[in-house]
Design a protein around this motif. Structure first.
Motif, PDB file in Angstrom:
ATOM      1  N   GLY A 133      31.404  19.183  35.552  1.00 23.36           N
ATOM      2  CA  GLY A 133      32.394  18.496  36.183  1.00 23.36           C
ATOM      3  C   GLY A 133      32.522  17.119  35.843  1.00 23.36           C
ATOM      4  O   GLY A 133      31.523  16.433  35.703  1.00 23.36           O
ATOM      5  N   ARG A 134      33.798  16.642  36.031  1.00 22.00           N
ATOM      6  CA  ARG A 134      34.143  15.318  35.504  1.00 22.00           C
ATOM      7  C   ARG A 134      34.313  14.171  36.517  1.00 22.00           C
ATOM      8  O   ARG A 134      34.609  13.216  36.329  1.00 22.00           O
ATOM      9  N   GLY A 135      34.070  14.821  37.771  1.00 24.20           N
ATOM     10  CA  GLY A 135      34.336  13.857  39.012  1.00 24.20           C
ATOM     11  C   GLY A 135      33.148  13.079  39.341  1.00 24.20           C
ATOM     12  O   GLY A 135      33.134  12.446  40.303  1.00 24.20           O
TER      13      GLY A 135
ATOM     14  N   ALA B  56      26.933  11.386  49.967  1.00 21.53           N
ATOM     15  CA  ALA B  56      26.463  10.346  48.678  1.00 21.53           C
ATOM     16  C   ALA B  56      26.918   9.098  48.733  1.00 21.53           C
ATOM     17  O   ALA B  56      26.635   8.292  47.875  1.00 21.53           O
TER      18      ALA B  56
ATOM     19  N   TYR C 209      38.636   6.198  50.544  1.00 21.34           N
ATOM     20  CA  TYR C 209      37.701   6.493  49.480  1.00 21.34           C
ATOM     21  C   TYR C 209      36.938   7.747  50.023  1.00 21.34           C
ATOM     22  O   TYR C 209      36.655   8.685  48.845  1.00 21.34           O
TER      23      TYR C 209
ATOM     24  N   ASN D  98      40.747  17.575  42.853  1.00 25.03           N
ATOM     25  CA  ASN D  98      40.427  16.602  43.565  1.00 25.03           C
ATOM     26  C   ASN D  98      41.143  15.306  42.519  1.00 25.03           C
ATOM     27  O   ASN D  98      40.733  15.018  41.631  1.00 25.03           O
TER      28      ASN D  98
ATOM     29  N   SER E 168      39.101   7.198  43.386  1.00 31.21           N
ATOM     30  CA  SER E 168      39.119   5.745  44.218  1.00 31.21           C
ATOM     31  C   SER E 168      37.850   5.155  43.870  1.00 31.21           C
ATOM     32  O   SER E 168      37.581   4.325  44.495  1.00 31.21           O
TER      33      SER E 168
ATOM     34  N   ASP F 119      41.682  12.270  43.910  1.00 28.22           N
ATOM     35  CA  ASP F 119      41.665  11.313  44.875  1.00 28.22           C
ATOM     36  C   ASP F 119      41.417   9.930  43.965  1.00 28.22           C
ATOM     37  O   ASP F 119      41.191   8.858  44.713  1.00 28.22           O
TER      38      ASP F 119
ATOM     39  N   SER G 247      38.264  17.808  34.944  1.00 29.22           N
ATOM     40  CA  SER G 247      37.695  19.257  34.678  1.00 29.22           C
ATOM     41  C   SER G 247      38.774  20.104  34.282  1.00 29.22           C
ATOM     42  O   SER G 247      38.558  21.011  33.338  1.00 29.22           O
TER      43      SER G 247
ATOM     44  N   GLY H 277      37.550  11.474  48.636  1.00 29.52           N
ATOM     45  CA  GLY H 277      37.047  11.992  47.347  1.00 29.52           C
ATOM     46  C   GLY H 277      35.805  12.911  47.364  1.00 29.52           C
ATOM     47  O   GLY H 277      35.787  13.707  46.465  1.00 29.52           O
ATOM     48  N   GLU H 278      35.243  12.639  48.453  1.00 31.35           N
ATOM     49  CA  GLU H 278      33.834  13.565  48.711  1.00 31.35           C
ATOM     50  C   GLU H 278      34.399  14.940  48.909  1.00 31.35           C
ATOM     51  O   GLU H 278      35.234  15.129  49.724  1.00 31.35           O
TER      52      GLU H 278
ATOM     53  N   PHE I 147      28.409  18.941  37.669  1.00 31.11           N
ATOM     54  CA  PHE I 147      27.931  20.358  38.006  1.00 31.11           C
ATOM     55  C   PHE I 147      28.649  21.358  37.013  1.00 31.11           C
ATOM     56  O   PHE I 147      29.941  21.238  36.950  1.00 31.11           O
TER      57      PHE I 147
ATOM     58  N   ILE J  91      36.572  23.412  44.074  1.00 30.93           N
ATOM     59  CA  ILE J  91      37.123  21.970  44.076  1.00 30.93           C
ATOM     60  C   ILE J  91      36.613  21.665  42.830  1.00 30.93           C
ATOM     61  O   ILE J  91      35.645  21.542  42.724  1.00 30.93           O
ATOM     62  N   ASN J  92      37.741  21.135  42.163  1.00 32.85           N
ATOM     63  CA  ASN J  92      37.352  20.436  40.689  1.00 32.85           C
ATOM     64  C   ASN J  92      38.315  19.297  40.508  1.00 32.85           C
ATOM     65  O   ASN J  92      39.280  19.101  41.232  1.00 32.85           O
ATOM     66  N   ASN J  93      37.654  18.162  39.689  1.00 32.93           N
ATOM     67  CA  ASN J  93      38.217  17.058  39.553  1.00 32.93           C
ATOM     68  C   ASN J  93      39.402  17.263  38.423  1.00 32.93           C
ATOM     69  O   ASN J  93      39.348  18.172  37.688  1.00 32.93           O
TER      70      ASN J  93
END
Ligand code: FMN
Ligand code: SF4
Ligand code: FES
Lengths: 243, 440
Positions: free
Chosen positions: B55-57, B390, B171, B83, B87, B85, B214, B174-175, B61, B209-211
């Motif tokens: 994952g690139r977010g 996080a 922000y 995703n 930010s 978002d 990704s 984005g989670e 993962f 959910i992926n960036n």
């Protein structure tokens, strides 16, 4: 006043989602487009359409910084003062604009034209310092350019974003965010210089990812729609002005 | 041998009208979709697994493994949520990607949805990027009109609806679990996990959910093969990634290369730190990743290399600050950001970030003491690991890491009775200009 047309469009938004409440964020954008802020009436209308209480809608509206409790001017000018832009000059630009416009953070000029706000990182750090006008990019700003920018906006001169379209009003922008395109997608460039920095260098040096060149028939390019289109849940892309 | 730069996702950004369907197709676009529908969905998942894509977010993962966590197809529909978002302070790769080539993402969405057997996909894009949203809306419309989205895609019998959904400035959305709440029309606050989104995500249905980056990497993997992708990068960090260089660097911008390149190499390509100055501190992947110094220039920029230095690769948001920058000023500003963006759900984060700002402000004014530095560390201890999500770990990262490398500079503030730096010297404008702005 939320017009009947707008009420119809609010209902239209709910139809995009399997569960109507998902429509609330775009609906609030549309309310702002009509009212200039999230008005008490707008909250009532959304609540009624989604079968929620006004308190539930208000709780959502107050959570997000793009939703405003007071009317916003024609042009929302956001100066990025997150760390990187701040250090590169964003703080100086914000200071200059406060003085030049005679307003504080989140305040609107007396002529109702410009609302000034400092904003968080807008994902354009390679163009720091960054200023956003109605959420369009103005890159590599200086205090002088920022002053000229707001003067042009107040004078009603046409202003074009660095990576975007001709600047529309804040209310028109909110309508696009609600999912109603304005036909300006084809204005402006693909990318700014910084976005292309690595690509240019790779071309100069003959570097690549080693992906094979595509062969065989090309897929449909979309210039002759094949009619297979559905009655898609997204809104129409509009025919941009092209250039 | 992999080249130092490997434009893949960025390759077509310089093409005229790159955001339109015709231009994208002329560059080889939608060929991957034709290829994909000749395979069973599970074969696509296997390709993504074999490619080693992570994952690139931010968290890195493995993407194929995430898709494999979906429970067996049942009554409930599955969803793909992108995703978009972006930010995290310093992160600026997904936005130019969607501006220049929204179809790369859209094609990735279609193939990924097909692979996980989702019939609806949502692209949740932050609201503060009007032109990006216009281009996404138009790309989705074009794809519908060409028969790439909608009913019976390319005669495969597969149906898909795609919705572009604009956020509204938060922000925390984005989670991934906060994003789901936001997409359901609620305040964006993180959810307790488990259940993970793969099991109970959007509308309590199985959700991936992926960036953006990704998902945008998927068409290339399908078209050029997993081996092509995994031939780039290092042993456990495979493939091409976009590095975003910003700050006091001669040529800031997007540099797409293999994982594992070093900052020294990237800086050479970008013309180095601005003339007459040297690198002081940098973030490897946004403000939430502990900062590093010039001691770390030769570490590989991959997941393992950064973990080994006590930080994280994050989003490869390489923010560079030179010797004119006050580290305390930088840290205070980031901390104010986390305070503002704390969603308020849990006390250590909500109250703790407020206290952090108070102490840092006192220190910046030159009114602090050694005790304050201890207080800062205590506060950080009580926030990180004791909060719900996080964001809180990110909030303490700049403080803990700057105290590790630049404790002297904190001390200098209270010994000097204020900040020893001139903020005008750090700006990118001519000195006169900068002074005119400051103090205004
Ligand atoms: C506070 C916070 C903000 C985040 N913001 C983003 C974001 O803007 N974009 C993103 O893709 N992931 C973001 N993430 C990470 C996501 O939770 C999630 O890990 C990611 O979207 C998964 O996609 P990937 O596996 O493709 O990386 C954020 C995480 C946290 C804790
Ligand atoms: S850690 Fe902060 S952002 Fe995350 S849930 Fe708690 S209060 Fe919200
Ligand atoms: S810090 Fe200003 S755009 Fe990122």
């Amino acid at each position: 006043m939320i017009s009947d047309k707008t009420k119809g469009e609010l209902r239209e938004i709910t139809a995009r989602y399997p569960e109507s409440r998902s429509a609330l964020l775009p609906m609030l954008h549309l309310v702002q487009s009509e009212e200039g802020y999230v008005s008490p009436e707008g909250i009532e209308v959304c609540a009624e359409l989604l079968d929620l209480t006004a308190a539930e809608v208000a709780a959502v509206a107050t959570f997000y910084t793009m939703y405003k409790r007071r009317p916003v001017g024609d042009y929302h000018v956001g100066v990025c003062t997150n760390t990187l832009c701040a250090v590169m000059g964003g703080d100086a630009i914000f200071g200059t604009l406060k003085e030049h416009l005679g307003v504080g953070n989140d305040e609107t000029t007396e002529d109702g034209k410009v609302t000034l706000e400092h904003v968080e990182c807008n994902a354009a750090c390679d163009y720091a310092p960054v200023v956003m006008v109605n959420w369009e990019f103005f890159d590599n700003m200086t205090p002088e350019r920022a002053r000229k920018l707001v003067d042009d906006l107040r004078a009603g001169n046409e202003v074009e974003a660095d990576r975007g379209a001709r600047i529309c009003t804040w209310r028109q922008a909110e309508r696009v965010l609600a999912g109603f395109p304005d036909g300006r997608a084809d204005e402006g460039p693909s990318a700014g210089e910084a976005s292309l920095a690595g690509l240019r260098l790779a071309a100069e040096r003959g570097w690549s990812s080693g992906a094979p060149k595509p062969t065989g028939d090309a897929p449909p390019r979309g210039d002759a729609p094949n009619g297979a289109a559905s009655n898609g849940a997204t809104s129409n892309g509009g025919g941009g002005k092209g250039q | 041998m992999t080249d130092p730069l490997t434009p893949a996702l960025t390759a077509n950004w310089g093409q005229r009208g790159s955001w339109t369907l015709p231009a994208y197709v002329d560059q080889g676009g939608y060929r991957a979709l034709y290829e994909a529908v000749t395979h069973e969905p599970d074969e696509i998942i296997q390709m993504v697994k074999d490619s080693g894509l992570r994952g690139r977010g931010g968290a890195g993962f493995p993407t194929g493994m995430k898709w494999g966590f979906l429970p067996p197809l049942g009554e409930k529909p599955r969803y793909l949520v992108v995703n978009a978002d972006e930010s995290e302070p310093g992160t600026c790769k997904d936005i130019p990607l969607m501006l220049a080539s929204p179809h790369t993402l859209v094609e990735g969405v279609i193939i990924s949805s097909y692979a996980i057997r989702a019939r609806r996909a949502f692209i949740y894009v932050r609201g503060e990027v009007l032109h990006v949203i216009r281009r996404l809306q138009q790309a989705v419309r074009e794809a519908y009109d060409a028969g790439y989205i909608g009913h019976n895609i390319l005669g495969s019998g597969y149906d898909l609806e795609v919705v572009v959904h604009a956020g509204a400035g938060a922000y925390i959305c984005g989670e991934e679990t906060a994003l789901l709440d936001s997409l359901e029309g609620r305040r964006g606050q993180p959810r307790l996990r488990p259940p993970f989104p793969a099991v109970e995500g959007l509308y309590a249905s199985p959700t991936v959910i992926n960036n953006v980056e990704s998902i945008a990497s998927v068409p290339g993997i399908v078209l050029n093969g997993p081996e092509w992708f995994s031939s780039m990068g290092t042993e456990k960090s495979k493939g091409h990634v976009i590095y975003s260089l910003s700050g006091h660097v001669a040529r800031p911008g997007q540099y797409e290369g293999p994982l594992g390149i070093t900052l020294r190499e990237l800086l050479e390509l970008a013309g180095g730190i601005r003339a007459g100055h040297e690198l002081k501190f940098w973030t490897p992947g946004g403000s939430s990743t502990p900062m590093l110094t010039k001691e770390h220039l030769d570490l590989p920029l991959d997941y393992e290399g950064m973990a080994g230095a006590g930080t994280m690769l994050g989003t490869r948001a390489l923010q560079m600050f030179d010797d004119t920058t006050c580290v305390l000023r930088a840290v205070l500003r980031w901390t104010e950001f986390y305070k503002h963006e704390s969603c308020g759900k849990c006390t250590p984060c909500r109250e703790g970030t407020w206290w952090l700002v108070q102490v840092l402000e006192r220190l910046e004014r030159g009114e602090g003491s050694e005790d304050d530095l201890e207080t800062l560390l205590d506060l950080c201890d009580n926030i990180a690991g004791r909060s719900f999500c996080a964001l809180a770990d990110g909030a303490v990262a700049p403080i803990m890491s700057s105290l590790k490398y630049f404790r002297d500079e904190y001390v200098a503030h209270f010994e000097h009775g204020g900040c020893p730096f001139d903020p005008a010297a750090a700006t990118l404008f001519e000195p006169e200009t900068a002074t005119a702005g400051v103090g205004a």
